[in-house]
Scaffold this motif. Structure first.
Motif, PDB file in Angstrom:
ATOM      1  N   LYS A 535     -15.573  13.645  15.129  1.00  0.00           N
ATOM      2  CA  LYS A 535     -15.190  12.537  14.263  1.00  0.00           C
ATOM      3  C   LYS A 535     -13.997  12.906  13.394  1.00  0.00           C
ATOM      4  N   THR A 536     -13.150  11.908  13.113  1.00  0.00           N
ATOM      5  CA  THR A 536     -12.058  12.058  12.155  1.00  0.00           C
ATOM      6  C   THR A 536     -12.617  11.816  10.766  1.00  0.00           C
ATOM      7  N   LEU A 537     -12.525  12.817   9.901  1.00  0.00           N
ATOM      8  CA  LEU A 537     -13.160  12.729   8.590  1.00  0.00           C
ATOM      9  C   LEU A 537     -12.173  12.665   7.428  1.00  0.00           C
ATOM     10  N   VAL A 538     -10.896  12.845   7.713  1.00  0.00           N
ATOM     11  CA  VAL A 538      -9.848  12.612   6.717  1.00  0.00           C
ATOM     12  C   VAL A 538      -8.872  11.628   7.337  1.00  0.00           C
ATOM     13  N   VAL A 539      -8.644  10.500   6.691  1.00  0.00           N
ATOM     14  CA  VAL A 539      -7.701   9.491   7.175  1.00  0.00           C
ATOM     15  C   VAL A 539      -6.701   9.199   6.069  1.00  0.00           C
ATOM     16  N   TYR A 540      -5.424   9.205   6.443  1.00  0.00           N
ATOM     17  CA  TYR A 540      -4.348   9.093   5.449  1.00  0.00           C
ATOM     18  C   TYR A 540      -3.310   8.075   5.905  1.00  0.00           C
ATOM     19  N   SER A 541      -2.943   7.183   4.987  1.00  0.00           N
ATOM     20  CA  SER A 541      -1.871   6.228   5.238  1.00  0.00           C
ATOM     21  C   SER A 541      -0.673   6.563   4.361  1.00  0.00           C
ATOM     22  N   PRO A 542       0.453   7.000   4.962  1.00  0.00           N
ATOM     23  CA  PRO A 542       1.657   7.272   4.156  1.00  0.00           C
ATOM     24  C   PRO A 542       2.384   5.993   3.753  1.00  0.00           C
ATOM     25  N   LYS A 543       1.975   4.860   4.323  1.00  0.00           N
ATOM     26  CA  LYS A 543       2.592   3.574   4.007  1.00  0.00           C
ATOM     27  C   LYS A 543       1.651   2.755   3.118  1.00  0.00           C
ATOM     28  N   PRO A 544       2.202   1.814   2.341  1.00  0.00           N
ATOM     29  CA  PRO A 544       1.377   1.088   1.366  1.00  0.00           C
ATOM     30  C   PRO A 544       0.289   0.229   2.000  1.00  0.00           C
ATOM     31  N   LEU A 545      -0.881   0.276   1.399  1.00  0.00           N
ATOM     32  CA  LEU A 545      -1.992  -0.620   1.705  1.00  0.00           C
ATOM     33  C   LEU A 545      -2.612  -1.160   0.418  1.00  0.00           C
ATOM     34  N   ALA A 546      -2.645  -0.326  -0.622  1.00  0.00           N
ATOM     35  CA  ALA A 546      -3.383  -0.647  -1.843  1.00  0.00           C
ATOM     36  C   ALA A 546      -2.811  -1.848  -2.583  1.00  0.00           C
ATOM     37  N   GLY A 547      -1.520  -2.127  -2.413  1.00  0.00           N
ATOM     38  CA  GLY A 547      -0.933  -3.278  -3.091  1.00  0.00           C
ATOM     39  C   GLY A 547      -1.592  -4.578  -2.672  1.00  0.00           C
ATOM     40  N   TRP A 548      -1.893  -4.685  -1.373  1.00  0.00           N
ATOM     41  CA  TRP A 548      -2.574  -5.887  -0.892  1.00  0.00           C
ATOM     42  C   TRP A 548      -4.020  -5.912  -1.360  1.00  0.00           C
ATOM     43  N   TRP A 549      -4.666  -4.744  -1.402  1.00  0.00           N
ATOM     44  CA  TRP A 549      -6.037  -4.708  -1.917  1.00  0.00           C
ATOM     45  C   TRP A 549      -6.056  -5.133  -3.380  1.00  0.00           C
ATOM     46  N   GLU A 550      -5.074  -4.664  -4.141  1.00  0.00           N
ATOM     47  CA  GLU A 550      -4.992  -5.012  -5.558  1.00  0.00           C
ATOM     48  C   GLU A 550      -4.772  -6.502  -5.751  1.00  0.00           C
ATOM     49  N   ALA A 551      -3.916  -7.105  -4.912  1.00  0.00           N
ATOM     50  CA  ALA A 551      -3.611  -8.536  -5.040  1.00  0.00           C
ATOM     51  C   ALA A 551      -4.815  -9.401  -4.695  1.00  0.00           C
ATOM     52  N   ASN A 552      -5.708  -8.881  -3.836  1.00  0.00           N
ATOM     53  CA  ASN A 552      -6.985  -9.529  -3.543  1.00  0.00           C
ATOM     54  C   ASN A 552      -6.829 -10.935  -2.961  1.00  0.00           C
ATOM     55  N   GLN A 553      -5.937 -11.039  -1.973  1.00  0.00           N
ATOM     56  CA  GLN A 553      -5.807 -12.297  -1.228  1.00  0.00           C
ATOM     57  C   GLN A 553      -5.860 -11.967   0.267  1.00  0.00           C
ATOM     58  N   PRO A 554      -7.063 -11.683   0.777  1.00  0.00           N
ATOM     59  CA  PRO A 554      -7.195 -11.177   2.144  1.00  0.00           C
ATOM     60  C   PRO A 554      -6.643 -12.094   3.226  1.00  0.00           C
ATOM     61  N   ALA A 555      -6.612 -13.387   2.967  1.00  0.00           N
ATOM     62  CA  ALA A 555      -6.171 -14.324   3.995  1.00  0.00           C
ATOM     63  C   ALA A 555      -4.791 -14.916   3.702  1.00  0.00           C
ATOM     64  N   LYS A 556      -4.059 -14.352   2.749  1.00  0.00           N
ATOM     65  CA  LYS A 556      -2.783 -14.950   2.346  1.00  0.00           C
ATOM     66  C   LYS A 556      -1.778 -14.973   3.484  1.00  0.00           C
TER      67      LYS A 556
END
Length: 805
Positions: A535-556
């Motif tokens: 299993k892969t147990l460390v996963v890393y995104s070097p590109k932004p994801l959290a900005g969309w999570w922060e905005a909280n509009q999953p279907a925008k």
């Protein structure tokens, strides 16, 4: 290199083992006390509901003797029962809802807000929409009831519109921070149910709390009961903190100015940052649960909200939920069962605390909401002299992603997140690991990341966390190169110190892309990972994801949808779609002991290698044997020795474990050695890693060559599953099998093991469904096999069977 693992039985029989087998593991004392307290509290409230026909049928209004607004006590009881797991469609809740729906329109701020909270909670739990107009009406009443200054600034809420007391109200015309916090909770409930609220309302609330916070003196960072009371209080400080957190979370979309590529122009720029930091300090310094403090239960419910909304596991050095549970369930505190009110909470002679319906409702809300399973721990990383340096640029990313996952993946089962600060606890690496393992996902985010920020204990904690089933998710906030460089160096130092666990690009066919949502690999949103075993147990995104999570509009739009679904897939892959345990559940940390500490005659483990795929498998034997060591008192070595398949020392090891995923062939002379071992009292236990078809085919071929016959099903009635071996019968296990289901989760099924029997003894025991990855806590949604608890039960049964034969 594919592995075979062998257990050496250095003595033929363990005196501590008898035919009766293992005793069931005792429950944890505090967890058991909390469960019992919740059930007794629910039982008490059910018993106090008015059952007679008439105006008050279905209510709890008798407790306040009409001193408060009509409906308030009923709202509290129904909300507490819903939160504590009472059937929303059962008679108790339905009768309570009918009373609240039929009563006259409330004119008391507390009752209006609480009624909105009850209707919204019922809507969230059931999906029924019949109360939406009522919720919208209550929200509008609260908006209209605001008290403002001459120049239009918010002064808060009083007992009724414009501060005037409504029916049964006890206050005058002045607003206060107690009414204000409940008005705010009513607005939040309405928003959760889908009511649109003008952002200007949230902005006015944030401005109010920023303007009224105490900025000097012993209550710096706190709030008082009202503007006319300069001193602060614990209850109102907690209320002010929650007010800032709620208002701030509703204003992040426009505030951060999210760009198309996921970066934010105003990242980490929150007007309330300083005020929240001061409030958190003040809550920690004033944290206290004395019985004679007044408004004890009201205060506890506020503490729970503050902990949940801020994500703080600790206020200062106080584990607020554990301390609150100890306080509420400790019989020495003498808070329960007075005057025949068995199951209730109350404190005689202390105003609100003396009303058992209200006190019990507050206590149930604390215990039930506070024990919500923690899905994600957001990890603090910063230099000691800069506590806010970049680790929390997105205040609400994990709250919003956790809420999304709760609704979409886990069918509205409540889940929580928390901030985890290893330095704040003052504990060692093993204790820290045990604390962190209570949440299956740990999360790093930031603009910069410096490996030197982490102490030796913190590094050991993270390595043990990953090795023992935890999952580490990281994201470079706004795609910052400073974070990328530091995190890559950190993973090399902590996880790849042996050169065998590098951070690598995850391929397009990696199961994380199909763990729940069917997603396609995007070159502009690559993921990197570190594999441990299967299993892969460390996963890393070097590109932004959290900005969309922060905005909280999953279907925008497509980008926002992809970010939320990719985050959800990472969590589905990490957890195997298995819910985490309730907060406070203790987790075993499997650690090795130096061999010099072992007693003479201990059960020792050797690991045999043979050509094939590489999988260490060391966690399989370590975790299983450590479990037996703790539960059965068997003295074992958790360290392993490695032997080649053809090593003649194999004859000294009478219990052989095999676990694999790919095809393999075994040399004929090695088969002769293995058969000689089994015929001489040995036992081969094997399972197909994640239900691998390739391994299954190869293993069956090997067994046919070994004994000239096929594996046969082991009956559920066999001694292997019986009470004589295990203490209790193993009738069902949780297992994910072919065909799946829409939740990709585990089903309760009868155990399915196959074997080869020679005389009256099984010499080969095999599971076509995974046991090894589950023992390592490394199973994922693409893994056909057992959950961890079932794997422990089956693995333990096989070892105990071997020892008693």
């Amino acid at each position: 290199m594919r592995q075979i693992v062998a257990f050496a039985l250095l003595i033929p029989f363990f005196p501590g083992l008898r035919a009766h087998g293992a005793e069931p593991a005792p429950k944890e004392e505090l967890v058991e006390r909390v469960e019992k307290a919740i059930e007794l509290g629910k039982q008490y409230l059910r018993g106090k509901q008015t059952k007679e026909e008439g105006r008050d049928k279905g209510s709890w209004e008798h407790d306040l003797k009409q001193r408060g607004g009509r409906g308030g006590a009923t709202c509290m009881a129904v909300l507490a029962l819903l939160t504590a797991g009472e059937d929303p469609r059962g008679a108790v809740i339905q009768d309570g809802l009918k009373y609240l729906r039929d009563m006259e329109t409330p004119t008391d701020t507390y009752v209006v807000a609480l009624q909105a909270m009850v209707f919204a909670e019922y809507h969230v739990q059931t999906g029924e929409r019949g109360d939406l107009l009522r919720i919208e009406k209550n929200v509008q009443w609260l908006i209209d009831a605001r008290v403002k200054t001459a120049d239009g600034k918010l002064r808060g809420w009083g007992y009724g519109k414009n501060g005037l007391a409504g029916e049964g109200g006890a206050g005058g015309g002045l607003p206060d921070n107690s009414n204000t916090q409940y008005a705010l909770l009513g607005l939040l409930a309405g928003k959760t149910a889908g009511v649109k609220i003008d952002p200007a309302v949230w902005e006015s609330i944030r401005e109010f709390y920023l303007r009224t916070q105490i900025t000097k003196g012993i209550w710096e960072g706190g709030w008082g009961y009202s503007g006319g009371h300069p001193g602060g209080t614990r209850t109102m400080t907690v209320a002010g903190l929650c007010g800032l957190l709620i208002a701030g979370s509703e204003l992040t979309l426009d505030q951060q100015k999210l760009q198309a590529d996921g970066t934010a122009l105003n990242c980490a720029d929150y007007p309330e940052n300083k005020a929240i930091d001061l409030a958190l300090l003040r809550v920690g310094k004033s944290f206290n649960l004395p019985e004679n403090a007044g408004a004890v239960f009201y205060n506890l419910y506020g503490v729970e909200r503050a902990g949940r909304l801020s994500g703080q596991r600790f206020f200062d050095d106080h584990d607020w939920y554990r301390e609150g549970c100890e306080f509420l369930t400790n019989p020495r505190n003498n808070l329960r069962g007075r005057e025949g009110n068995e199951g209730s909470w109350m404190i005689r002679g202390q105003s609100f605390d003396s009303w058992p319906t209200i006190s019990t409702s507050f206590a149930l809300l604390f215990l039930s909401k506070g024990r919500t399973p923690v899905l994600v721990s957001k990890l603090v990383h910063h230099p000691a002299d800069a506590p806010n340096n970049g680790w929390n640029n997105k205040h609400h990313d994990m709250r919003n992603l956790t809420d999304f996952v709760s609704k979409e993946l886990f069918k509205k089962r409540p889940l929580a997140w928390q901030v985890f600060n290893a330095r704040q606890t003052g504990r060692g690496a093993d204790e820290l690991t045990a604390e962190l393992l209570q949440s299956p996902v740990a999360y790093f985010n930031g603009h910069q990341f410096k490996p030197e920020y982490f102490t030796g204990a913190e590094r050991k904690m993270l390595k043990q966390y990953v090795e023992q089933g935890g999952f580490l998710l990281a994201e470079a906030c706004c795609g910052r190169e400073e974070f990328d460089r530091g995190f890559r160096q950190f993973t090399k130092e902590v996880f790849d110190d042996d050169g065998e666990h590098p951070l690598k690009l995850l391929p397009p066919n990696h199961p994380i892309y199909t763990a729940y949502y069917p997603l396609t690999f995007r070159k502009d949103r690559p993921l990197y990972g570190i594999e441990f075993g299967c299993k892969t147990l460390v996963v890393y995104s070097p590109k932004p994801l959290a900005g969309w999570w922060e905005a909280n509009q999953p279907a925008k739009d497509a980008d926002s949808k992809y970010a939320f679904q990719l985050g959800a897939n990472a969590i589905a892959y990490a957890t195997g779609m298995e819910l985490p345990k309730p907060r406070g559940t203790q987790v075993e940390v499997y650690n090795t002991r130096p061999e010099s500490e072992q007693k003479r005659g201990f059960l020792k483990v050797a690991q045999l290698e043979h050509p094939g795929e590489r999988h260490s498998g060391t966690g399989v034997t370590r975790n299983l044997l450590a479990h037996l060591q703790k539960k059965m008192g068997i003295d074992v070595s958790l360290q392993t020795e490695k032997l080649k398949v053809g090593d003649k020392d194999l004859l000294n090891y009478k219990f052989v474990y095999m676990h694999g995923k790919g095809e393999f062939d075994t040399d004929a002379k090695d088969l002769k050695l293995l058969k000689a071992n089994l015929d001489d009292g040995g036992l081969l236990f094997a399972d197909a890693c994640c239900g691998s078809k390739a391994f299954d085919t190869s293993f069956r071929k090997m067994i046919k060559a070994l004994y000239g016959k096929d594996l046969e099903a082991i009956p559920v009635s066999d001694d292997l599953f019986g009470a004589a071996v295990n203490g209790t019968e193993i009738k069902t296990v949780k297992c994910r099998r072919e065909g799946g289901d829409e939740e990709k989760g585990y089903k309760s099924v009868a155990p399915l093991l196959e074997g080869i029997k020679v005389g009256d003894r099984w010499v080969v025991i095999y599971s076509k469904y995974d046991i090894g990855c589950a023992l390592e806590k490394h199973q994922s949604t693409d893994c056909l096999g057992h959950d961890h608890e079932s794997a422990l039960r089956l693995g333990s049964a096989v070892i105990l069977y071997a020892l008693q034969r």
